[in-house]
Design a protein around this motif. Sequence first.
Motif, PDB file in Angstrom:
ATOM      1  N   VAL A  70       0.847  -1.186   0.000  1.00 50.78           N
ATOM      2  CA  VAL A  70       0.000   0.000   0.000  1.00 50.78           C
ATOM      3  C   VAL A  70       0.886   1.239   0.000  1.00 50.78           C
ATOM      4  O   VAL A  70       1.749   1.394   0.861  1.00 50.78           O
ATOM      5  CB  VAL A  70      -0.929   0.027   1.232  1.00 50.78           C
ATOM      6  CG1 VAL A  70      -1.731   1.325   1.254  1.00 50.78           C
ATOM      7  CG2 VAL A  70      -1.864  -1.174   1.218  1.00 50.78           C
ATOM      8  N   GLU A  71       0.650   2.102  -0.979  1.00 52.18           N
ATOM      9  CA  GLU A  71       1.372   3.374  -1.053  1.00 52.18           C
ATOM     10  C   GLU A  71       0.426   4.501  -0.662  1.00 52.18           C
ATOM     11  O   GLU A  71      -0.646   4.666  -1.255  1.00 52.18           O
ATOM     12  CB  GLU A  71       1.900   3.610  -2.474  1.00 52.18           C
ATOM     13  CG  GLU A  71       2.637   4.936  -2.624  1.00 52.18           C
ATOM     14  CD  GLU A  71       3.109   5.180  -4.044  1.00 52.18           C
ATOM     15  OE1 GLU A  71       3.402   6.358  -4.375  1.00 52.18           O
ATOM     16  OE2 GLU A  71       3.171   4.218  -4.828  1.00 52.18           O
ATOM     17  N   THR A  72       0.810   5.235   0.353  1.00 54.81           N
ATOM     18  CA  THR A  72      -0.030   6.328   0.831  1.00 54.81           C
ATOM     19  C   THR A  72       0.104   7.539  -0.090  1.00 54.81           C
ATOM     20  O   THR A  72       1.215   8.003  -0.358  1.00 54.81           O
ATOM     21  CB  THR A  72       0.365   6.722   2.262  1.00 54.81           C
ATOM     22  OG1 THR A  72       0.164   5.604   3.117  1.00 54.81           O
ATOM     23  CG2 THR A  72      -0.476   7.893   2.747  1.00 54.81           C
ATOM     24  N   VAL A  73      -1.029   8.022  -0.554  1.00 55.80           N
ATOM     25  CA  VAL A  73      -1.064   9.220  -1.393  1.00 55.80           C
ATOM     26  C   VAL A  73      -1.597  10.348  -0.531  1.00 55.80           C
ATOM     27  O   VAL A  73      -2.799  10.481  -0.336  1.00 55.80           O
ATOM     28  CB  VAL A  73      -1.949   9.012  -2.634  1.00 55.80           C
ATOM     29  CG1 VAL A  73      -1.987  10.288  -3.480  1.00 55.80           C
ATOM     30  CG2 VAL A  73      -1.452   7.840  -3.458  1.00 55.80           C
ATOM     31  N   ALA A  74      -0.706  11.129   0.010  1.00 55.08           N
ATOM     32  CA  ALA A  74      -1.113  12.199   0.923  1.00 55.08           C
ATOM     33  C   ALA A  74      -0.329  13.470   0.659  1.00 55.08           C
ATOM     34  O   ALA A  74      -0.096  14.266   1.550  1.00 55.08           O
ATOM     35  CB  ALA A  74      -0.934  11.768   2.366  1.00 55.08           C
ATOM     36  N   SER A  75       0.087  13.667  -0.579  1.00 53.34           N
ATOM     37  CA  SER A  75       0.815  14.886  -0.913  1.00 53.34           C
ATOM     38  C   SER A  75      -0.129  16.077  -0.928  1.00 53.34           C
ATOM     39  O   SER A  75      -1.351  15.926  -1.079  1.00 53.34           O
ATOM     40  CB  SER A  75       1.496  14.741  -2.278  1.00 53.34           C
ATOM     41  OG  SER A  75       0.531  14.481  -3.271  1.00 53.34           O
ATOM     42  N   ARG A  76       0.423  17.255  -0.765  1.00 54.16           N
ATOM     43  CA  ARG A  76      -0.386  18.479  -0.759  1.00 54.16           C
ATOM     44  C   ARG A  76      -1.127  18.621  -2.088  1.00 54.16           C
ATOM     45  O   ARG A  76      -0.529  18.609  -3.146  1.00 54.16           O
ATOM     46  CB  ARG A  76       0.513  19.699  -0.536  1.00 54.16           C
ATOM     47  CG  ARG A  76      -0.232  21.006  -0.320  1.00 54.16           C
ATOM     48  CD  ARG A  76       0.738  22.080   0.142  1.00 54.16           C
ATOM     49  NE  ARG A  76       0.069  23.334   0.379  1.00 54.16           N
ATOM     50  CZ  ARG A  76       0.061  24.341  -0.488  1.00 54.16           C
ATOM     51  NH1 ARG A  76       0.688  24.219  -1.648  1.00 54.16           N
ATOM     52  NH2 ARG A  76      -0.571  25.474  -0.210  1.00 54.16           N
ATOM     53  N   GLY A  77      -2.427  18.722  -1.996  1.00 53.70           N
ATOM     54  CA  GLY A  77      -3.259  18.771  -3.181  1.00 53.70           C
ATOM     55  C   GLY A  77      -3.975  17.473  -3.450  1.00 53.70           C
ATOM     56  O   GLY A  77      -4.956  17.453  -4.210  1.00 53.70           O
ATOM     57  N   ALA A  78      -3.518  16.383  -2.836  1.00 53.33           N
ATOM     58  CA  ALA A  78      -4.153  15.081  -3.027  1.00 53.33           C
ATOM     59  C   ALA A  78      -4.739  14.544  -1.722  1.00 53.33           C
ATOM     60  O   ALA A  78      -5.255  13.437  -1.692  1.00 53.33           O
ATOM     61  CB  ALA A  78      -3.142  14.082  -3.581  1.00 53.33           C
ATOM     62  N   ARG A  79      -4.645  15.326  -0.639  1.00 46.19           N
ATOM     63  CA  ARG A  79      -5.194  14.891   0.635  1.00 46.19           C
ATOM     64  C   ARG A  79      -6.701  15.044   0.654  1.00 46.19           C
ATOM     65  O   ARG A  79      -7.287  15.794  -0.129  1.00 46.19           O
ATOM     66  CB  ARG A  79      -4.584  15.720   1.779  1.00 46.19           C
ATOM     67  CG  ARG A  79      -3.070  15.674   1.866  1.00 46.19           C
ATOM     68  CD  ARG A  79      -2.577  16.704   2.869  1.00 46.19           C
ATOM     69  NE  ARG A  79      -3.010  18.051   2.495  1.00 46.19           N
ATOM     70  CZ  ARG A  79      -2.953  19.103   3.308  1.00 46.19           C
ATOM     71  NH1 ARG A  79      -2.503  18.963   4.545  1.00 46.19           N
ATOM     72  NH2 ARG A  79      -3.351  20.295   2.892  1.00 46.19           N
ATOM     73  N   TYR A  80      -7.329  14.350   1.597  1.00 52.32           N
ATOM     74  CA  TYR A  80      -8.779  14.442   1.714  1.00 52.32           C
ATOM     75  C   TYR A  80      -9.209  15.858   2.102  1.00 52.32           C
ATOM     76  O   TYR A  80     -10.209  16.368   1.598  1.00 52.32           O
ATOM     77  CB  TYR A  80      -9.276  13.437   2.752  1.00 52.32           C
ATOM     78  CG  TYR A  80     -10.780  13.499   2.967  1.00 52.32           C
ATOM     79  CD1 TYR A  80     -11.665  13.279   1.917  1.00 52.32           C
ATOM     80  CD2 TYR A  80     -11.303  13.794   4.224  1.00 52.32           C
ATOM     81  CE1 TYR A  80     -13.035  13.331   2.117  1.00 52.32           C
ATOM     82  CE2 TYR A  80     -12.671  13.851   4.431  1.00 52.32           C
ATOM     83  CZ  TYR A  80     -13.527  13.618   3.375  1.00 52.32           C
ATOM     84  OH  TYR A  80     -14.884  13.688   3.574  1.00 52.32           O
ATOM     85  N   ILE A  81      -8.447  16.509   2.985  1.00 49.41           N
ATOM     86  CA  ILE A  81      -8.806  17.861   3.399  1.00 49.41           C
ATOM     87  C   ILE A  81      -8.739  18.831   2.224  1.00 49.41           C
ATOM     88  O   ILE A  81      -9.533  19.778   2.139  1.00 49.41           O
ATOM     89  CB  ILE A  81      -7.899  18.342   4.561  1.00 49.41           C
ATOM     90  CG1 ILE A  81      -8.345  19.712   5.074  1.00 49.41           C
ATOM     91  CG2 ILE A  81      -6.446  18.371   4.122  1.00 49.41           C
ATOM     92  CD1 ILE A  81      -9.745  19.753   5.603  1.00 49.41           C
TER      93      ILE A  81
END
Length: 341
Positions: free
Chosen positions: A136-147
């Motif tokens: 599992v690769e976490t995609v949490a870069s700025r612009g791709a986060r849920y917030i």
Amino acid sequence: MGESRLRELLELTRVRVLLFWREPEAVFWVVVFPLILAMVLGWAFTERGTAEELVGVDPSVPAAVVERLEQAEGLRVLRLESVEDARARLGRGAIAVWVVQGEAGPGLRLDPERPESELARLRIEEALGAGPGIPVETVASRGARYIDWLFPGLLGMNLMGTGIWGIGFAIADMRQKKLLRRFLVTPMRRSSFLGSFILSRGVFLFFELLILVGFALGVLGVPLTGSLAVFALTCLTGTLAFAGLGLLVASRAATIEGVSGLMNFIMLPMWLFSGVFFSYEKFPEAALPLIRLLPLTALNDALRGVMLEGQGMSGVAGELLVLVAWGVLTFLLALRIFRWA
């Protein structure tokens, strides 16, 4: 003394109950409308089986793996066309998980902050019989986060609420207090009176955006990759569209209870369908064209396009056209049916 006070309280309560039942609008929105809503929701969600999560599959994933995912309960598979398409869909929440093919087998890319992504991950692991061993690769870069995806939806919902409630409530309150009746004998035109409400919303919009967007950019780190001018124009167009809806709602409502019910009746479908907290692309394909015609859907899509994808005027022209149409049509209709008393 105590008995007389109790009798007084009971008598006043009886009078208030009788006055309530003499208001057809209040009775409908307080008693009938919740019953209708419960029946509709019960019909929609009873015996529908497990809710499906939409997962995107990279073209490189073997056909056998795709077939097992398509047969799994609780998953709906979308075959992606390219890496760019996958990133865009995952970033805007259109898919819960992006399935890719690695050297050792299938892998997942997802944002762990999204509840639907974690649920989809568990279902994929069960379908493939791999347990927690799937990379599992976490995609949490700025612009791709849920917030980042959530904030434009919250901003759109806020613009809708202040536009409809701020105008609709004010006009209904003036009508209930008999203030509008006094304007009837003045030379003031209805177009000027109603237009002043729309223009005043534009004035308050500046301070509203300054506070909300400033907090999002400075504290939450939400990006604004597109043009500030296009972003401001999008917010202004959305505000005018919802101001027109507020005028239409209040054009005939005689009581606060009546206009409150009408405003909730109009806003409720957009709260559910317009992609504020989750992507509306999870709904059946046949419903998507109608959902995209809702003003809040158009505003949310345009805001996300400007803020997260850097789209310019050409990229959000379709959504702005929908908002302009809503604003013009509702204002003209409100102007036609508006009454002072």
